[in-house]
Design a protein around this motif. Structure first.
Motif, PDB file in Angstrom:
ATOM      1  N   PRO A 106     -69.864 -13.801 -15.364  1.00 13.49           N
ATOM      2  CA  PRO A 106     -68.637 -13.040 -14.855  1.00 13.49           C
ATOM      3  C   PRO A 106     -67.518 -14.111 -14.524  1.00 13.49           C
ATOM      4  O   PRO A 106     -67.683 -15.078 -13.981  1.00 13.49           O
ATOM      5  CB  PRO A 106     -69.429 -12.787 -13.671  1.00 13.49           C
ATOM      6  CG  PRO A 106     -70.398 -13.661 -13.110  1.00 13.49           C
ATOM      7  CD  PRO A 106     -70.942 -14.224 -14.307  1.00 13.49           C
ATOM      8  N   CYS A 107     -66.225 -13.679 -14.559  1.00 12.11           N
ATOM      9  CA  CYS A 107     -65.133 -14.455 -14.246  1.00 12.11           C
ATOM     10  C   CYS A 107     -64.163 -13.301 -13.485  1.00 12.11           C
ATOM     11  O   CYS A 107     -64.011 -12.128 -13.754  1.00 12.11           O
ATOM     12  CB  CYS A 107     -64.245 -14.691 -15.302  1.00 12.11           C
ATOM     13  SG  CYS A 107     -64.829 -16.103 -16.268  1.00 12.11           S
ATOM     14  N   GLU A 108     -63.660 -13.803 -12.491  1.00  9.96           N
ATOM     15  CA  GLU A 108     -62.618 -13.034 -11.653  1.00  9.96           C
ATOM     16  C   GLU A 108     -61.242 -12.914 -12.246  1.00  9.96           C
ATOM     17  O   GLU A 108     -60.592 -14.081 -12.225  1.00  9.96           O
ATOM     18  CB  GLU A 108     -63.023 -13.387 -10.207  1.00  9.96           C
ATOM     19  CG  GLU A 108     -62.069 -12.363  -9.199  1.00  9.96           C
ATOM     20  CD  GLU A 108     -62.734 -12.384  -7.686  1.00  9.96           C
ATOM     21  OE1 GLU A 108     -63.700 -13.157  -7.752  1.00  9.96           O
ATOM     22  OE2 GLU A 108     -61.927 -11.799  -6.872  1.00  9.96           O
TER      23      GLU A 108
ATOM     24  N   ASN B  62     -67.272 -20.402 -17.680  1.00 10.56           N
ATOM     25  CA  ASN B  62     -68.393 -19.646 -17.096  1.00 10.56           C
ATOM     26  C   ASN B  62     -69.094 -18.936 -18.573  1.00 10.56           C
ATOM     27  O   ASN B  62     -69.291 -17.607 -18.581  1.00 10.56           O
ATOM     28  CB  ASN B  62     -68.059 -18.512 -16.401  1.00 10.56           C
ATOM     29  CG  ASN B  62     -68.107 -18.839 -14.868  1.00 10.56           C
ATOM     30  OD1 ASN B  62     -68.525 -20.051 -14.523  1.00 10.56           O
ATOM     31  ND2 ASN B  62     -67.964 -17.726 -14.077  1.00 10.56           N
TER      32      ASN B  62
ATOM     33  N   ALA C  51     -58.940 -15.446 -14.482  1.00 15.50           N
ATOM     34  CA  ALA C  51     -59.802 -16.478 -14.926  1.00 15.50           C
ATOM     35  C   ALA C  51     -60.512 -16.029 -16.317  1.00 15.50           C
ATOM     36  O   ALA C  51     -60.735 -16.816 -17.117  1.00 15.50           O
ATOM     37  CB  ALA C  51     -60.758 -16.925 -13.927  1.00 15.50           C
TER      38      ALA C  51
ATOM     39  N   HIS D 252     -60.559 -18.660 -19.344  1.00 14.62           N
ATOM     40  CA  HIS D 252     -61.902 -19.018 -19.891  1.00 14.62           C
ATOM     41  C   HIS D 252     -62.257 -18.678 -21.467  1.00 14.62           C
ATOM     42  O   HIS D 252     -62.883 -19.635 -22.010  1.00 14.62           O
ATOM     43  CB  HIS D 252     -63.222 -18.508 -19.085  1.00 14.62           C
ATOM     44  CG  HIS D 252     -63.140 -19.317 -17.739  1.00 14.62           C
ATOM     45  ND1 HIS D 252     -64.302 -19.536 -17.149  1.00 14.62           N
ATOM     46  CD2 HIS D 252     -62.505 -19.902 -16.756  1.00 14.62           C
ATOM     47  CE1 HIS D 252     -64.248 -20.470 -15.695  1.00 14.62           C
ATOM     48  NE2 HIS D 252     -62.722 -20.240 -15.731  1.00 14.62           N
TER      49      HIS D 252
END
Ligand SMILES: *[C@@H]1O[C@H](CO)[C@@H](O)[C@H](O)[C@H]1NC(C)=O
Ligand SMILES: *[C@@H]1O[C@H](CO)[C@@H](O)[C@H](O)[C@H]1NC(C)=O
Length: 358
Positions: free
Chosen positions: A205-207, A186, A210, A214
């Motif tokens: 954004p990464c949740e 991302n 992750a 990433h």
């Protein structure tokens, strides 16, 4: 000269397009004792691989500072799979956690603890966005394009600069941007930074977990692609002393509660909790960060915790539009460019929502 070059490109293209006969190359990536990525390759059958189906592997931990000479096997447990932008499909990148022979996480495996915190507090849907600043160096460790016996003109022209004399090695930045997209990272943008030869890319954004996954694979690709272009990458937070900007890893954070109307009270309550543990956070926010967090060059001072709306000199900044709307996210400006994203996102979760029972 040209003849040789064309011959070389032809040969390379020929080998790279050879049939793999139903096999793929899997590049296993891990993080060593010094926060650098390491990797090695193995052959697998060409099928759909997931972290659950991928084989555990191992390496000699005594060669990476991760294990003593006797009993030096460290195990690689796959945790995430990405498309491989270097070798192209069907080949893959495999991010792995390091585990010791006795079944406990390796001393430098910061992901394991972070993943537990993310899982325990998953109902809050934590989102992160990280801004990775870095400097490109030549083979003699000078920032790329800097004069050998002196300095470039003072800062001012370089941030988001365009043109010769303003930026260097844009090819690397462009290649890395595309490669991250191809891999499935991302990545949300790039720009030239304030100091010449300094750049930034943003991931998010990464949740949850992750975010760290990433960012680490994006770092791996940056080193790997820069290697092809003959440049070195420095994540040092103050690569050049003096009147030159340092490099950070600004970290945006929000939860489900912060992102909706009335979110400001959740943002403020989280910031209060961070304030009480400032020193503990600084301790895991990267090495040599005291050289960067001086209170100058758009930073807060390392020994004081400050926060404010639209204040780039604060430890925590609430973006102006968030202040106006009354909900959204905040930005922790303290982490250094060489910090481990698992440690940053992990300690934020632990501070805001509490630790996890064993
Ligand atoms: C973080 O927030 C800033 C504004 O405060 C924004 O400009 C930036 O794009 C965000 N970065 C990421 C990676 O989410
Ligand atoms: C990547 O970003 C999208 C939104 O742009 C989001 O829906 C998705 O969950 C993100 N991926 C991860 C792994 O967090």
């Amino acid at each position: 000269m040209y003849r040789q070059l064309i011959l070389f490109l032809y040969q390379l293209a020929k080998y790279m397009s050879l049939d793999q006969k139903g096999n793929i190359m899997a590049e296993y990536i891990w993080i060593d004792a010094h926060g650098a990525t390491r990797s090695k390759s193995r052959t697998l059958k060409d099928q759909k691989w997931t972290p659950e189906t991928l084989p555990t592997w191992n390496f000699d931990g005594s060669s990476t500072g991760q294990a003593p000479g006797e009993n030096s096997d460290v195990y690689l447990k796959p945790v995430a799979v990405f498309a491989d932008p270097i070798r192209l499909a069907p080949n893959i990148l495999v991010l792995a956690e390091c585990w010791d022979h006795d079944g406990t996480p390796n001393k430098f495996n910061y992901r394991h603890e972070c993943a537990k915190l993310m899982e325990a507090h998953a109902v809050h849907e934590p989102w992160f966005g990280l801004e990775q600043e870095f400097t490109l160096l030549d083979l003699s460790d000078r920032p790329y394009g800097w004069p050998v016996n002196g300095f470039p003109a003072p800062q001012g022209e370089y941030y988001c600069g365009v043109g010769t004399g303003k930026v260097v090695q844009r090819d690397i930045i462009e290649a890395h941007y595309k490669a991250c997209m191809y891999a499935g990272i991302n990545i949300s943008g790039t720009n030239a930074e304030v100091m010449p030869a300094q750049w930034e890319f943003q991931v998010g954004p990464c949740e949850g977990i992750a975010m760290g996954d990433h960012l680490w694979v994006a770092r791996f690709l940056l080193y790997r692609i820069s290697e092809e272009f003959g440049a070195k990458v420095s994540l040092h937070p103050k690569p050049i002393p003096g009147d030159w900007n340092g490099a950070g890893l600004h970290s945006n954070f929000s939860t489900k509660e912060m992102r909706v109307e009335g979110g400001m009270k959740h943002i403020e309550s989280a910031i209060k909790k961070l304030e009480g543990r400032h020193q503990e956070h600084i301790a895991v926010y990267g090495e040599d960060n005291e050289k960067r967090l001086t209170g100058r060059h758009e930073t807060g001072a390392i020994d004081t915790f400050t926060w404010g709306v639209a204040n780039r000199g604060a430890s925590i900044r609430i973006p102006r539009e968030v202040g106006v709307k009354g909900y959204g996210y905040f930005e922790d400006r303290r982490p250094a460019s060489n910090a481990d994203p698992y440690r940053i996102t992990g300690i934020i979760m632990e501070t805001v929502f509490g630790s996890v029972e064993e």
